[in-house]
Each structure stands twice: as C-alpha cells, then as structure tokens.
Design a protein around this motif. Structure first.
Motif, PDB file in Angstrom:
ATOM      1  N   LEU A  54       0.781  -1.085   0.074  1.00  0.00           N
ATOM      2  CA  LEU A  54       0.003   0.077  -0.002  1.00  0.00           C
ATOM      3  C   LEU A  54       0.813   1.301  -0.005  1.00  0.00           C
ATOM      4  CD1 LEU A  54      -2.882  -1.158   2.528  1.00  0.00           C
ATOM      5  CD2 LEU A  54      -2.956  -1.034  -0.045  1.00  0.00           C
ATOM      6  N   GLY A  55       2.113   1.240   0.619  1.00  0.00           N
ATOM      7  CA  GLY A  55       2.749   2.379   0.620  1.00  0.00           C
ATOM      8  C   GLY A  55       3.554   2.409  -0.745  1.00  0.00           C
ATOM      9  N   GLU A  56       3.828   1.285  -1.218  1.00  0.00           N
ATOM     10  CA  GLU A  56       4.357   1.619  -2.953  1.00  0.00           C
ATOM     11  C   GLU A  56       3.348   2.103  -3.799  1.00  0.00           C
ATOM     12  OE1 GLU A  56       6.349  -2.283  -3.941  1.00  0.00           O
ATOM     13  OE2 GLU A  56       7.167  -2.550  -2.072  1.00  0.00           O
ATOM     14  N   MET A  57       2.181   1.812  -3.547  1.00  0.00           N
ATOM     15  CA  MET A  57       1.164   2.285  -4.384  1.00  0.00           C
ATOM     16  C   MET A  57       0.867   3.551  -4.443  1.00  0.00           C
ATOM     17  SD  MET A  57      -2.958   0.855  -3.960  1.00  0.00           S
ATOM     18  CE  MET A  57      -3.195   2.228  -2.735  1.00  0.00           C
ATOM     19  N   GLN A  58       1.153   4.410  -3.426  1.00  0.00           N
ATOM     20  CA  GLN A  58       1.220   5.759  -3.570  1.00  0.00           C
ATOM     21  C   GLN A  58       2.264   6.457  -4.252  1.00  0.00           C
ATOM     22  OE1 GLN A  58      -1.527   6.885  -2.129  1.00  0.00           O
ATOM     23  NE2 GLN A  58      -1.883   4.840  -1.537  1.00  0.00           N
ATOM     24  N   ASP A  59       3.429   5.722  -4.527  1.00  0.00           N
ATOM     25  CA  ASP A  59       4.435   6.107  -5.626  1.00  0.00           C
ATOM     26  C   ASP A  59       3.926   6.006  -7.168  1.00  0.00           C
ATOM     27  OD1 ASP A  59       6.096   6.756  -3.639  1.00  0.00           O
ATOM     28  OD2 ASP A  59       6.933   4.948  -3.684  1.00  0.00           O
ATOM     29  N   LEU A  60       2.719   5.291  -7.460  1.00  0.00           N
ATOM     30  CA  LEU A  60       2.191   4.999  -8.888  1.00  0.00           C
ATOM     31  C   LEU A  60       1.624   6.318  -9.371  1.00  0.00           C
ATOM     32  CD1 LEU A  60       0.362   1.647  -8.410  1.00  0.00           C
ATOM     33  CD2 LEU A  60       2.703   2.043  -9.407  1.00  0.00           C
ATOM     34  N   GLU A  61       1.753   6.524 -10.725  1.00  0.00           N
ATOM     35  CA  GLU A  61       1.207   7.787 -11.264  1.00  0.00           C
ATOM     36  C   GLU A  61      -0.562   7.583 -11.178  1.00  0.00           C
ATOM     37  OE1 GLU A  61       0.981   9.647 -15.597  1.00  0.00           O
ATOM     38  OE2 GLU A  61       2.952   8.632 -14.930  1.00  0.00           O
ATOM     39  N   GLY A  62      -1.029   8.717 -10.709  1.00  0.00           N
ATOM     40  CA  GLY A  62      -2.668   8.595 -10.564  1.00  0.00           C
ATOM     41  C   GLY A  62      -3.014   8.585  -9.131  1.00  0.00           C
ATOM     42  N   GLU A  63      -4.168   8.633  -8.878  1.00  0.00           N
ATOM     43  CA  GLU A  63      -4.716   8.641  -7.151  1.00  0.00           C
ATOM     44  C   GLU A  63      -5.435   7.428  -6.954  1.00  0.00           C
ATOM     45  OE1 GLU A  63      -7.018  12.534  -6.380  1.00  0.00           O
ATOM     46  OE2 GLU A  63      -5.761  13.385  -8.003  1.00  0.00           O
ATOM     47  N   PHE A  64      -4.989   6.716  -6.301  1.00  0.00           N
ATOM     48  CA  PHE A  64      -5.317   5.643  -5.578  1.00  0.00           C
ATOM     49  C   PHE A  64      -5.678   5.694  -4.176  1.00  0.00           C
ATOM     50  CE2 PHE A  64      -2.551   4.720  -8.832  1.00  0.00           C
ATOM     51  CZ  PHE A  64      -3.042   3.961  -9.699  1.00  0.00           C
ATOM     52  N   GLY A  65      -6.883   4.767  -3.797  1.00  0.00           N
ATOM     53  CA  GLY A  65      -7.291   4.597  -2.558  1.00  0.00           C
ATOM     54  C   GLY A  65      -7.449   3.252  -2.114  1.00  0.00           C
ATOM     55  N   HIS A  66      -7.611   2.844  -0.730  1.00  0.00           N
ATOM     56  CA  HIS A  66      -7.948   1.360  -0.524  1.00  0.00           C
ATOM     57  C   HIS A  66      -8.922   1.555   0.801  1.00  0.00           C
ATOM     58  CE1 HIS A  66      -4.621   2.464   2.534  1.00  0.00           C
ATOM     59  NE2 HIS A  66      -5.315   1.463   3.232  1.00  0.00           N
ATOM     60  N   GLU A  67      -9.476   0.175   0.960  1.00  0.00           N
ATOM     61  CA  GLU A  67     -10.073   0.029   2.203  1.00  0.00           C
ATOM     62  C   GLU A  67     -10.101  -1.424   2.450  1.00  0.00           C
ATOM     63  OE1 GLU A  67     -14.500   0.995   2.074  1.00  0.00           O
ATOM     64  OE2 GLU A  67     -14.590  -0.407  -0.003  1.00  0.00           O
ATOM     65  N   VAL A  68     -10.201  -1.701   3.893  1.00  0.00           N
ATOM     66  CA  VAL A  68     -10.070  -3.037   4.044  1.00  0.00           C
ATOM     67  C   VAL A  68     -11.266  -3.761   4.156  1.00  0.00           C
ATOM     68  CG1 VAL A  68      -9.180  -4.685   6.110  1.00  0.00           C
ATOM     69  CG2 VAL A  68      -8.065  -2.749   5.622  1.00  0.00           C
ATOM     70  N   VAL A  69     -11.683  -4.739   3.401  1.00  0.00           N
ATOM     71  CA  VAL A  69     -13.056  -5.582   3.332  1.00  0.00           C
ATOM     72  C   VAL A  69     -13.001  -6.553   4.523  1.00  0.00           C
ATOM     73  CG1 VAL A  69     -14.547  -6.711   1.766  1.00  0.00           C
ATOM     74  CG2 VAL A  69     -13.019  -4.617   0.918  1.00  0.00           C
ATOM     75  N   GLN A  70     -11.796  -7.499   4.675  1.00  0.00           N
ATOM     76  CA  GLN A  70     -11.848  -8.505   5.492  1.00  0.00           C
ATOM     77  C   GLN A  70     -10.518  -8.303   6.148  1.00  0.00           C
ATOM     78  OE1 GLN A  70     -12.649 -12.342   3.983  1.00  0.00           O
ATOM     79  NE2 GLN A  70     -11.195 -13.554   5.650  1.00  0.00           N
ATOM     80  N   ASP A  71     -10.519  -8.180   7.460  1.00  0.00           N
ATOM     81  CA  ASP A  71      -9.182  -7.947   8.179  1.00  0.00           C
ATOM     82  C   ASP A  71      -8.707  -9.112   9.117  1.00  0.00           C
ATOM     83  OD1 ASP A  71      -7.237  -6.202   9.273  1.00  0.00           O
ATOM     84  OD2 ASP A  71      -8.440  -5.532  10.824  1.00  0.00           O
TER      85      ASP A  71
END
Length: 84
Positions: A54-71
């Motif tokens: 998820l930290g690496e995802m923030q380095d991608l081009e574009g805007e991304f979000g996430h949510e935990v569905v199953q923890d």
C-alpha cells in the motif's frame, strides 16, 4: 487515502496474491493496480495486511485509495480503487 470509489462494480475482480510467485509479486500487483481505469476497483486477497504494498502504491502515477474489506485473521481482502 481512503477509497472513495463507487463499490457497486459487479465485475470487480479479485487478485489472490498467493498465486503469484514471491519474486515478482509486488511488481505484478503494482502493474495490475496501474492498469485500473479511473473509478476502477480491484480486490486484493493476501495472507497478511499488505501495508508495504500500500505504501508502494502511493508512488504510482494517479490517485489511489484503499479500504479493508476483510481484516484477517487468516486472510485479508483490501479493495484498491483508482480515484484519478
């Protein structure tokens, strides 16, 4: 960033990361996330909370979000969405 996308996507795909060889896992997942269209979503199924990814995802081009569905406790499912 928290996921703000519409989650009524009936065609939402699930990517089970345990099926991807460990040596190429992060690049393969990041490639799949990068390929999402704007407002597209992907469910990521993992054997642990994918915080490093998820930290690496923030380095991608574009805007991304996430949510935990199953923890956990034996499986984590995280919805990844492309906001822009």
């Amino acid at each position: 960033m928290a996921c703000q996308c519409n989650h009524s996507n009936l065609l939402e795909e699930t990517l089970d990361v345990t099926t991807i060889p460990h040596s190429v896992r992060h690049p393969a997942i990041l490639g799949a996330i990068s390929a999402l269209p704007v407002k597209g979503t992907l469910l990521l199924k993992a054997p642990h909370m994918p915080n490093p990814l998820l930290g690496e995802m923030q380095d991608l081009e574009g805007e991304f979000g996430h949510e935990v569905v199953q923890d956990g406790p034996s499986e984590w499912v995280v919805r990844i969405c492309r906001e822009g």
